[in-house]
Design a protein around this motif. Structure first.
Motif, mmCIF file in Angstrom:
data_model
loop_
_atom_site.group_PDB
_atom_site.id
_atom_site.type_symbol
_atom_site.label_atom_id
_atom_site.label_comp_id
_atom_site.label_asym_id
_atom_site.label_seq_id
_atom_site.Cartn_x
_atom_site.Cartn_y
_atom_site.Cartn_z
ATOM 1 N N ALA A 123 0.632 -1.328 0.316
ATOM 2 C CA ALA A 123 0.362 0.222 -0.213
ATOM 3 C C ALA A 123 0.802 1.023 0.089
ATOM 4 C CB ALA A 123 -0.542 -0.030 1.343
ATOM 5 N N ALA A 124 0.317 2.435 -0.678
ATOM 6 C CA ALA A 124 0.390 3.573 -0.564
ATOM 7 C C ALA A 124 -0.311 4.414 0.152
ATOM 8 C CB ALA A 124 1.482 3.932 -1.129
ATOM 9 N N VAL A 125 0.546 5.560 -0.129
ATOM 10 C CA VAL A 125 -0.290 6.953 0.212
ATOM 11 C C VAL A 125 -0.164 7.789 -0.686
ATOM 12 C CG1 VAL A 125 -0.793 9.352 1.353
ATOM 13 C CG2 VAL A 125 -0.740 7.134 2.740
ATOM 14 N N LEU A 126 -0.811 8.613 -2.007
ATOM 15 C CA LEU A 126 -0.226 9.476 -2.847
ATOM 16 C C LEU A 126 -0.712 10.806 -2.478
ATOM 17 C CD1 LEU A 126 0.023 10.023 -5.968
ATOM 18 C CD2 LEU A 126 -2.727 10.301 -6.237
ATOM 19 N N LEU A 127 0.108 11.763 -2.674
ATOM 20 C CA LEU A 127 0.762 13.173 -2.197
ATOM 21 C C LEU A 127 0.173 13.426 -3.203
ATOM 22 C CD1 LEU A 127 1.383 14.211 0.306
ATOM 23 C CD2 LEU A 127 2.341 11.492 -0.547
ATOM 24 N N ARG A 128 -1.093 14.870 -3.372
ATOM 25 C CA ARG A 128 -2.105 15.189 -4.755
ATOM 26 C C ARG A 128 -2.062 16.812 -4.331
ATOM 27 N NH1 ARG A 128 -5.552 13.230 -7.355
ATOM 28 N NH2 ARG A 128 -6.198 15.363 -8.219
ATOM 29 N N ALA A 129 -1.399 17.255 -2.929
ATOM 30 C CA ALA A 129 -1.450 18.631 -3.051
ATOM 31 C C ALA A 129 -0.860 19.977 -1.751
ATOM 32 C CB ALA A 129 -2.716 20.041 -3.404
ATOM 33 N N LEU A 130 -0.030 20.395 -2.030
ATOM 34 C CA LEU A 130 0.770 20.779 -1.167
ATOM 35 C C LEU A 130 0.396 22.364 -0.900
ATOM 36 C CD1 LEU A 130 4.430 19.359 -1.809
ATOM 37 C CD2 LEU A 130 2.766 18.469 -0.667
ATOM 38 N N GLU A 131 0.442 23.253 -0.033
ATOM 39 C CA GLU A 131 0.802 24.725 0.237
ATOM 40 C C GLU A 131 2.261 25.007 0.494
ATOM 41 O OE1 GLU A 131 -1.840 25.885 3.068
ATOM 42 O OE2 GLU A 131 -0.862 27.909 3.928
ATOM 43 N N PRO A 132 2.404 25.785 -1.094
ATOM 44 C CA PRO A 132 4.026 26.151 -0.937
ATOM 45 C C PRO A 132 4.286 26.830 0.359
ATOM 46 C CG PRO A 132 2.666 27.066 -2.712
ATOM 47 C CD PRO A 132 1.989 26.490 -1.678
ATOM 48 N N VAL A 133 5.561 27.023 1.185
ATOM 49 C CA VAL A 133 6.066 27.150 2.121
ATOM 50 C C VAL A 133 7.674 27.394 2.607
ATOM 51 C CG1 VAL A 133 6.748 26.405 4.795
ATOM 52 C CG2 VAL A 133 4.777 25.205 3.301
ATOM 53 N N ALA A 134 8.501 27.112 1.239
ATOM 54 C CA ALA A 134 9.865 27.373 0.878
ATOM 55 C C ALA A 134 10.395 27.111 -0.325
ATOM 56 C CB ALA A 134 10.508 26.332 2.575
ATOM 57 N N GLY A 135 10.987 28.142 -0.428
ATOM 58 C CA GLY A 135 11.445 27.991 -1.616
ATOM 59 C C GLY A 135 10.018 28.201 -3.099
ATOM 60 N N VAL A 136 9.526 29.081 -2.456
ATOM 61 C CA VAL A 136 8.937 29.462 -3.748
ATOM 62 C C VAL A 136 9.486 29.431 -4.951
ATOM 63 C CG1 VAL A 136 6.892 30.609 -3.990
ATOM 64 C CG2 VAL A 136 6.446 30.233 -1.925
ATOM 65 N N GLU A 137 10.884 30.401 -4.622
ATOM 66 C CA GLU A 137 11.212 31.184 -5.936
ATOM 67 C C GLU A 137 11.373 29.974 -7.298
ATOM 68 O OE1 GLU A 137 14.993 33.374 -5.228
ATOM 69 O OE2 GLU A 137 13.364 35.145 -4.249
ATOM 70 N N VAL A 138 12.227 28.766 -6.384
ATOM 71 C CA VAL A 138 12.072 27.516 -6.877
ATOM 72 C C VAL A 138 11.893 27.109 -7.611
ATOM 73 C CG1 VAL A 138 14.106 25.387 -6.821
ATOM 74 C CG2 VAL A 138 14.568 27.485 -5.943
ATOM 75 N N MET A 139 10.386 27.127 -6.790
ATOM 76 C CA MET A 139 8.576 25.536 -7.135
ATOM 77 C C MET A 139 8.665 27.032 -8.815
ATOM 78 S SD MET A 139 6.398 25.511 -3.635
ATOM 79 C CE MET A 139 7.711 24.559 -2.771
ATOM 80 N N GLN A 140 9.020 28.298 -8.886
ATOM 81 C CA GLN A 140 7.947 29.234 -9.715
ATOM 82 C C GLN A 140 9.017 28.320 -10.740
ATOM 83 O OE1 GLN A 140 8.223 32.737 -7.373
ATOM 84 N NE2 GLN A 140 6.626 33.081 -7.348
ATOM 85 N N LYS A 141 10.547 28.179 -10.796
ATOM 86 C CA LYS A 141 11.139 28.684 -11.564
ATOM 87 C C LYS A 141 11.058 27.079 -12.369
ATOM 88 C CE LYS A 141 15.742 29.095 -13.385
ATOM 89 N NZ LYS A 141 17.182 29.439 -12.884
ATOM 90 N N ARG A 142 11.071 26.278 -11.477
ATOM 91 C CA ARG A 142 10.198 24.461 -11.894
ATOM 92 C C ARG A 142 9.041 24.643 -13.038
ATOM 93 N NH1 ARG A 142 12.696 21.927 -6.442
ATOM 94 N NH2 ARG A 142 14.720 21.704 -7.442
ATOM 95 N N ARG A 143 8.276 25.253 -12.239
ATOM 96 C CA ARG A 143 6.542 24.958 -12.685
ATOM 97 C C ARG A 143 6.739 25.988 -13.900
ATOM 98 N NH1 ARG A 143 3.509 23.255 -13.687
ATOM 99 N NH2 ARG A 143 1.864 23.750 -12.628
ATOM 100 N N GLY A 144 7.353 26.932 -13.801
ATOM 101 C CA GLY A 144 7.246 28.347 -15.644
ATOM 102 C C GLY A 144 5.448 28.755 -14.782
ATOM 103 N N THR A 145 5.660 29.755 -13.522
ATOM 104 C CA THR A 145 4.303 30.378 -13.841
ATOM 105 C C THR A 145 4.569 30.858 -11.697
ATOM 106 O OG1 THR A 145 1.786 30.253 -12.515
ATOM 107 C CG2 THR A 145 3.182 28.352 -12.172
ATOM 108 N N LEU A 146 3.968 32.181 -11.525
ATOM 109 C CA LEU A 146 4.261 32.607 -10.779
ATOM 110 C C LEU A 146 3.311 31.894 -9.386
ATOM 111 C CD1 LEU A 146 5.287 36.301 -12.396
ATOM 112 C CD2 LEU A 146 6.695 34.379 -11.279
ATOM 113 N N LEU A 147 2.083 31.818 -10.691
ATOM 114 C CA LEU A 147 1.204 31.668 -9.374
ATOM 115 C C LEU A 147 1.237 31.338 -7.745
ATOM 116 C CD1 LEU A 147 -2.249 31.955 -11.276
ATOM 117 C CD2 LEU A 147 -0.659 33.279 -10.074
#
Length: 221
Positions: A123-147
DNA sequence: GATTGGATCGCCT
DNA sequence: GGCGATCCAATCG
């Protein structure tokens, strides 16, 4: 006239933050270890809500608060990849708890799971969504969106935001580069909504999707 | 060896 | 709300 704002523009204004990757974690964060994951899968899925999923990669520490999960119960669960026996893809679920299960979906996306229970339950748990907390700039670059609302709102999106790849499959979430933390002593009861899982349609669907009520960052209401 | 369809996403209407 | 993208595991022959 021209000053009328779209929903997208309002969303962007609402969530402006400074987001350099962190150099270290808050001292109050404690690592989730094997006993946490080696339990009933639905319980793990529920209790992961409110914890922090953290990736330690060369770009720096990037983290999000877990706001949406799903439980896949093992070989007895037709929707679980382990339901028709052990294969190269799903092998990690047949091992111990606390391991990363990453698989590709629709030819272009990846989903991140953590294994639960013991080797006797695949068995396993799927992670479906997170609230951004740290490294938002890095997330934005990886995702290609600022939102902010589009950085981690879906299983494939959060994988991209955290820099998770297929190479992480079978890694330990206790000693590997992607781990879970919780704030010490934080016992406030979270309001949790329970629904059928997304994208599963085999008729009588069990309620195995969990998300934080009213949270802006869940993938679907 | 060939076919099928998926624990998704983003763009289109 | 519909649909195409794009890979590969699973299934069928």
């Amino acid at each position: 006239m021209g000053s009328r704002k779209t929903e997208t523009e309002k969303d962007a204004e609402l969530w402006v933050v400074s987001g350099a990757p962190w150099k270290s974690l808050p001292p109050t964060w404690e690592l989730l270890t094997l006993p946490f994951f080696a339990r009933d899968t639905a319980t793990v899925a529920r209790e992961l809500l409110g914890t922090y999923l953290v990736s330690f990669l060369p770009e720096g520490i990037v983290a999000g608060r877990v706001v949406e999960t799903e439980a896949y119960l093992g070989e007895s669960d037709p929707a679980c990849h382990s339901a028709r026996g052990k294969t190269a893809r799903n092998a990690v679920m047949f091992g111990p708890a606390g391991r990363v299960y990453v698989y590709q979906i629709y030819g272009m996306h990846f989903c991140f799971n953590v294994t639960t229970e013991g080797p006797e339950v695949a068995a396993a748990v799927l992670l479906r969504a997170l609230e951004p907390v740290a490294g938002v700039e890095v997330m934005q670059k990886r995702r290609g969106t600022l939102l902010l609302s589009k950085l981690c709102n879906g299983p494939a999106n959060l994988v991209q935001a955290l820099g998770i790849t297929r190479a992480l499959n079978e890694e330990s979430v206790v000693t590997g580069p992607v781990r879970f933390y919780r704030e010490q002593g934080k016992k406030a009861a979270l309001e949790i909504v329970v629904t059928p899982r997304v994208g599963i349609s085999q008729g009588k669907e069990p309620l195995l999707r969990f998300y934080l009520k009213g949270n802006h960052f869940v993938s679907k209401k």
